[in-house]
Design an enzyme around this catalytic site. Structure first.
Site, PDB file in Angstrom:
ATOM      1  N   GLY A   1     -13.906 -59.216  75.229  1.00  0.00           N
ATOM      2  CA  GLY A   1     -13.650 -60.110  74.114  1.00  0.00           C
ATOM      3  C   GLY A   1     -14.398 -61.427  74.211  1.00  0.00           C
TER       4      GLY A   1
ATOM      5  CG  HIS B   1     -10.544 -59.216  71.024  1.00  0.00           C
ATOM      6  ND1 HIS B   1     -10.530 -60.525  71.438  1.00  0.00           N
ATOM      7  CD2 HIS B   1     -10.085 -58.492  72.077  1.00  0.00           C
ATOM      8  CE1 HIS B   1     -10.072 -60.602  72.671  1.00  0.00           C
ATOM      9  NE2 HIS B   1      -9.795 -59.369  73.093  1.00  0.00           N
ATOM     10  CG  ASP B   2     -11.790 -62.842  68.724  1.00  0.00           C
ATOM     11  OD1 ASP B   2     -11.633 -63.232  67.558  1.00  0.00           O
ATOM     12  OD2 ASP B   2     -10.853 -62.422  69.432  1.00  0.00           O
TER      13      ASP B   2
END
Length: 262
Positions: A139, A121-122
């Site tokens: 992440g 994520h991200d």
């Protein structure tokens, strides 16, 4: 859509260009948008609020746009954005973003992503990147243009890998890797510049020599980081042909949040 296999499950709300090809048993969710010329292989699952550009190729068994592996995630409509002309090989996993960051995972264009790569994520990826088999990004990782990660490389969360940097096989990266630098080992340490990669991209011998001098100032001169920054400023002023490249290195050092590998 003649390129859609009858066994594929595509939500009626999904937006696919008429030229998109989808293989057997693929699953595409309601919030997915896919651009022209993209091919989705057998058993690929694309879910979440995922936008995919033109002429990408997804090989079989990848999971694209699933919820992040983050206990704080509470179902927010965060996103995954993928550019154009990317090759994504077998068993890759790309997750959407989280509300605790920008809310989006981004992958640029013209990237070559090999089997079993995980992009958490991200993460923010630029263009012309190569990720060899089993490279794993935690992440919030940022990869700039032309990065090459060797097989089984692992990147700690929030790390930043600069443009044209390279990691060796099984490198474990827990701090930022400056542009042009090759990193190896566990924990990853600098072992030189990515000279071969620079040659392949058309850097002149003069430019590569200037980048090598900059590397030596940073890593071989015995200077502290702040002293090295001052020396690089002087080097940039004198190395006309490579001023932009040394400027890129200096800018990276100024913005490093986790410290650089040393």
């Amino acid at each position: 859509m003649a390129g859609i296999h009858p066994s594929a499950l595509i939500d009626p709300k999904a937006e696919l260009d008429s030229s998109v090809a989808v293989g057997p048993y693929a699953v595409i969710g309601p919030h997915v948008k896919i651009g022209a010329g993209t091919t989705v292989g057998p058993h690929v699952v694309i879910d979440g609020h995922t936008t995919i550009g033109r002429d990408n190729q997804f090989f079989q068994f990848s999971s694209i746009g699933a919820a992040p592996q983050d206990k704080k995630y509470a179902g927010e409509p965060t996103r995954l954005e993928i550019g154009d002309r990317n090759t994504i090989r077998e068993f890759c996993t790309f997750n959407i973003g989280t509300a605790q960051d920008a809310g989006v995972t981004r992958i640029g264009s013209d990237n070559w992503i090999m089997a079993y790569v995980h992009i958490a994520h991200d993460c923010q990826l630029g263009d012309q990147i190569i990720l060899a088999n089993n490279a794993t990004l935690a992440g919030h990782v940022q990869l700039d243009d032309w990065v090459f990660l060797g097989g089984f490389t692992t990147i700690h969360q929030f790390c930043h890998i600069g443009a044209h940097a390279m990691t060796a096989f099984t490198a474990a990266v827990s701090q930022d890797v400056p542009p042009f630098v090759t990193a190896a080992g566990n924990r990853a340490a600098p072992v030189g510049i990515n000279a071969e990669g620079l040659k392949r991209r058309g850097f002149s011998s003069t430019q590569i020599a200037a980048i090598r001098r900059a590397y030596k100032l940073l890593y071989k001169s015995g200077l502290s980081l702040e002293e090295a920054k001052s020396a690089l400023e002087k080097e940039q002023a004198s190395a006309v042909e490579s001023s932009a490249h040394i400027g890129l290195l200096r800018s990276f050092l100024d913005g490093a949040t986790r410290g650089i590998i040393r």
